[in-house]
Design a protein around this motif. Structure first.
Motif, PDB file in Angstrom:
ATOM      1  N   SER A  65       0.822  -1.211   0.000  1.00  0.00           N
ATOM      2  CA  SER A  65       0.000   0.000   0.000  1.00  0.00           C
ATOM      3  C   SER A  65       0.855   1.260   0.000  1.00  0.00           C
ATOM      4  CB  SER A  65      -0.921   0.014   1.228  1.00  0.00           C
ATOM      5  OG  SER A  65      -1.844  -1.044   1.180  1.00  0.00           O
ATOM      6  N   GLY A  66       2.179   1.074  -0.022  1.00  0.00           N
ATOM      7  CA  GLY A  66       3.080   2.221  -0.028  1.00  0.00           C
ATOM      8  C   GLY A  66       3.363   2.786   1.348  1.00  0.00           C
ATOM      9  N   VAL A  67       3.119   1.984   2.389  1.00  0.00           N
ATOM     10  CA  VAL A  67       3.292   2.451   3.760  1.00  0.00           C
ATOM     11  C   VAL A  67       4.426   1.684   4.428  1.00  0.00           C
ATOM     12  CG1 VAL A  67       2.225   2.676   6.029  1.00  0.00           C
ATOM     13  CG2 VAL A  67       0.844   3.043   3.961  1.00  0.00           C
ATOM     14  N   THR A  68       5.343   2.404   5.053  1.00  0.00           N
ATOM     15  CA  THR A  68       6.354   1.796   5.910  1.00  0.00           C
ATOM     16  C   THR A  68       6.068   2.233   7.332  1.00  0.00           C
ATOM     17  OG1 THR A  68       8.037   1.861   4.174  1.00  0.00           O
ATOM     18  CG2 THR A  68       8.810   1.585   6.432  1.00  0.00           C
ATOM     19  N   PRO A  69       5.502   1.356   8.166  1.00  0.00           N
ATOM     20  CA  PRO A  69       5.228   1.752   9.544  1.00  0.00           C
ATOM     21  C   PRO A  69       6.518   2.169  10.247  1.00  0.00           C
ATOM     22  CG  PRO A  69       4.155  -0.335   9.022  1.00  0.00           C
ATOM     23  CD  PRO A  69       5.091  -0.036   7.897  1.00  0.00           C
ATOM     24  N   GLU A  70       6.439   3.246  10.992  1.00  0.00           N
ATOM     25  CA  GLU A  70       7.623   3.700  11.723  1.00  0.00           C
ATOM     26  C   GLU A  70       7.854   2.866  12.983  1.00  0.00           C
ATOM     27  OE1 GLU A  70       9.545   7.943  13.220  1.00  0.00           O
ATOM     28  OE2 GLU A  70       7.948   7.872  11.713  1.00  0.00           O
ATOM     29  N   TRP A  71       6.739   2.377  13.559  1.00  0.00           N
ATOM     30  CA  TRP A  71       6.804   1.557  14.753  1.00  0.00           C
ATOM     31  C   TRP A  71       5.787   0.416  14.622  1.00  0.00           C
ATOM     32  CZ3 TRP A  71       5.035   6.650  14.785  1.00  0.00           C
ATOM     33  CH2 TRP A  71       5.967   7.648  15.138  1.00  0.00           C
ATOM     34  N   VAL A  72       6.118  -0.726  15.176  1.00  0.00           N
ATOM     35  CA  VAL A  72       5.169  -1.851  15.241  1.00  0.00           C
ATOM     36  C   VAL A  72       5.218  -2.447  16.640  1.00  0.00           C
ATOM     37  CG1 VAL A  72       4.561  -4.157  14.423  1.00  0.00           C
ATOM     38  CG2 VAL A  72       5.321  -2.420  12.786  1.00  0.00           C
ATOM     39  N   GLN A  73       4.074  -2.438  17.299  1.00  0.00           N
ATOM     40  CA  GLN A  73       3.973  -3.094  18.594  1.00  0.00           C
ATOM     41  C   GLN A  73       3.838  -4.600  18.401  1.00  0.00           C
ATOM     42  OE1 GLN A  73       1.619   0.347  21.165  1.00  0.00           O
ATOM     43  NE2 GLN A  73       1.033  -1.799  21.368  1.00  0.00           N
ATOM     44  N   VAL A  74       4.723  -5.351  19.028  1.00  0.00           N
ATOM     45  CA  VAL A  74       4.642  -6.809  19.015  1.00  0.00           C
ATOM     46  C   VAL A  74       3.807  -7.212  20.231  1.00  0.00           C
ATOM     47  CG1 VAL A  74       5.960  -8.961  19.027  1.00  0.00           C
ATOM     48  CG2 VAL A  74       6.875  -6.946  17.869  1.00  0.00           C
ATOM     49  N   GLY A  75       2.499  -7.187  20.033  1.00  0.00           N
ATOM     50  CA  GLY A  75       1.560  -7.417  21.124  1.00  0.00           C
ATOM     51  C   GLY A  75       1.019  -6.108  21.674  1.00  0.00           C
ATOM     52  N   ASN A  76      -0.040  -6.225  22.475  1.00  0.00           N
ATOM     53  CA  ASN A  76      -0.693  -5.050  23.045  1.00  0.00           C
ATOM     54  C   ASN A  76      -0.910  -5.252  24.540  1.00  0.00           C
ATOM     55  OD1 ASN A  76      -2.277  -2.442  22.532  1.00  0.00           O
ATOM     56  ND2 ASN A  76      -3.779  -3.681  23.646  1.00  0.00           N
ATOM     57  N   GLU A  77      -0.369  -4.342  25.329  1.00  0.00           N
ATOM     58  CA  GLU A  77      -0.492  -4.398  26.791  1.00  0.00           C
ATOM     59  C   GLU A  77      -0.200  -5.801  27.330  1.00  0.00           C
ATOM     60  OE1 GLU A  77      -3.364  -0.637  27.836  1.00  0.00           O
ATOM     61  OE2 GLU A  77      -4.322  -2.592  27.692  1.00  0.00           O
ATOM     62  N   THR A  78       0.998  -6.267  27.022  1.00  0.00           N
ATOM     63  CA  THR A  78       1.403  -7.636  27.356  1.00  0.00           C
ATOM     64  C   THR A  78       2.018  -7.699  28.760  1.00  0.00           C
ATOM     65  OG1 THR A  78       3.526  -7.294  26.218  1.00  0.00           O
ATOM     66  CG2 THR A  78       1.730  -8.297  24.947  1.00  0.00           C
ATOM     67  N   ASN A  79       1.303  -7.171  29.746  1.00  0.00           N
ATOM     68  CA  ASN A  79       1.807  -7.161  31.122  1.00  0.00           C
ATOM     69  C   ASN A  79       2.129  -8.550  31.638  1.00  0.00           C
ATOM     70  OD1 ASN A  79       0.552  -4.535  30.698  1.00  0.00           O
ATOM     71  ND2 ASN A  79       0.790  -4.229  32.897  1.00  0.00           N
ATOM     72  N   ASN A  80       1.357  -9.547  31.187  1.00  0.00           N
ATOM     73  CA  ASN A  80       1.643 -10.932  31.559  1.00  0.00           C
ATOM     74  C   ASN A  80       1.819 -11.786  30.304  1.00  0.00           C
ATOM     75  OD1 ASN A  80       2.146 -13.146  33.183  1.00  0.00           O
ATOM     76  ND2 ASN A  80       0.001 -13.477  33.745  1.00  0.00           N
ATOM     77  N   GLY A  81       2.505 -11.225  29.326  1.00  0.00           N
ATOM     78  CA  GLY A  81       2.775 -11.977  28.103  1.00  0.00           C
ATOM     79  C   GLY A  81       1.611 -11.973  27.140  1.00  0.00           C
TER      80      GLY A  81
END
Length: 356
Positions: free
Chosen positions: A170-186
């Motif tokens: 789509s012509g987009v290079t994400p500047e940041w990628v979260q590997v998971g969301n709010e993974t306080n306990n994995g």
């Protein structure tokens, strides 16, 4: 034609090579600090806008503070100086549920392209679930439930690469990628539950990190935890990842204080962020903030303060602050009230905290 075993072996081999590369790269010299003006320009002032496509599909429109109907992304950028957006991606979400689904890789790529075309920077949040992943739930996608741990890693790799390639196409290079969301306990419980196996959690983070880098070496990977003021949890989680060999670039936090405790929570969060830098050598950001729309004046003060605190972190290691879904109408999706639009259909004063 590859067999499943051959494919897994190939994935494992690539994983090992990339892990070696990342370990070697991490020993290189630190990038020089940006000049003050450049650092200010690089600071991300953003918003999670993941509900926007679903709200638009339901007929929602937005008005600016003068009552003029305009594109929501233009209001955020042009009126409040936001320069970045955050977009979540679920694995196989319910496409008919606009509030709790809909944002698959295709719809995320369309929204990212729309943002990029307006000159906005893009952060992705990979939930590795079919719906919400947060400290209270990290459910495997339905299609992954019966997989072995090796199978989970293979699918984390494949899904992450698929999302990144859809962005690239789509012509987009994400500047940041979260590997998971709010993974306080994995994540991907129970296999990747940190309190059960920190090693498994670390390997899943590594898999996502390496998958992102295999498509875009310049994209920064992010580990994101809730309760940014809770240093003990961050020390346990981030320290556990590091001690188990996980590679990632940024530590991100969520922060949802009240109108009466935000100053204390901001001070505690800043101390925690500085500790993440000093102890683990990571860059930091605040990837979610919010406060009840009825407390707009306090929200403005809160955002102004946390923005200035993060932007003032030494050596430019404080990367940015993102409001979580400011476009939400009061009570949207069963009662969410921490957006930044009021009952009159116009923005509250909260987003003025991002100005300057």
């Amino acid at each position: 034609m590859y067999t499943t075993m051959n494919l897994r072996c190939k994935m494992t081999a690539v994983f090992a090579l990339l892990l070696t590369f990342c370990l070697l790269a991490s020993t290189g010299p630190e990038a020089p600090a940006l000049p003050q003006a450049d650092a200010a320009a690089a600071f991300a002032k953003g918003a999670d806008i993941s509900w926007v496509p679903g709200m638009e599909a339901q007929g929602k429109v937005w008005y600016d503070k003068n009552g003029v109907q305009r594109d929501i992304l233009r209001i955020l950028k042009e009126d409040y100086q936001l320069n970045s957006v955050r977009i979540r991606v679920w694995v196989n979400p319910n496409m008919s549920d606009y509030g709790n689904g809909y944002m698959n890789a295709d719809n995320a790529a369309k929204l990212a392209k729309r943002a990029k075309d307006l000159g906005l920077r893009v952060m992705l949040t990979l939930h590795y679930s079919d719906s919400w992943a947060d400290p209270g739930q990290q459910n495997k996608p339905a299609a992954w439930k019966s997989l072995t741990f090796q199978g989970l890693m293979d699918n984390v790799w494949a899904h992450t690469v698929n999302v990144m390639n859809k962005m690239k196409n789509s012509g987009v290079t994400p500047e940041w990628v979260q590997v998971g969301n709010e993974t306080n306990n994995g994540m991907l419980w129970e296999d990747g539950k940190a309190s059960v196996s920190m090693k498994n959690y670390a390997w899943l983070v590594n898999t996502g990190h390496n998958a992102v880098k295999s498509v875009s070496s310049t994209t920064k990977t992010v580990v994101h935890l809730a309760n940014g003021y809770d240093n003990a949890t961050f020390r346990w989680n981030i320290g556990g990842l590091v001690s188990n060999g996980a590679n990632f670039d940024v530590v991100a936090v969520s922060l949802y204080p009240t109108s009466t405790d935000w100053s204390t929570k901001n001070t505690q969060t800043l101390a925690n962020l500085n500790d993440m830098i000093a102890t683990y050598g990571k860059e930091v950001m605040v990837s979610e903030v919010g406060m009840d729309y009825t407390q707009a004046s306090a929200a403005k003060s809160f955002i102004t303060d946390i923005k200035n605190k993060v932007r003032g972190i030494a050596s430019g290691k404080g990367l940015g602050v993102f409001y979580w879904e400011p476009e939400a109408s009061p009570g949207y999706n069963g009662g969410y009230n921490k957006g930044a639009w009021g009952t009159n259909g116009r923005p509250t004063a909260a987003l003025e905290g991002f100005l300057n």
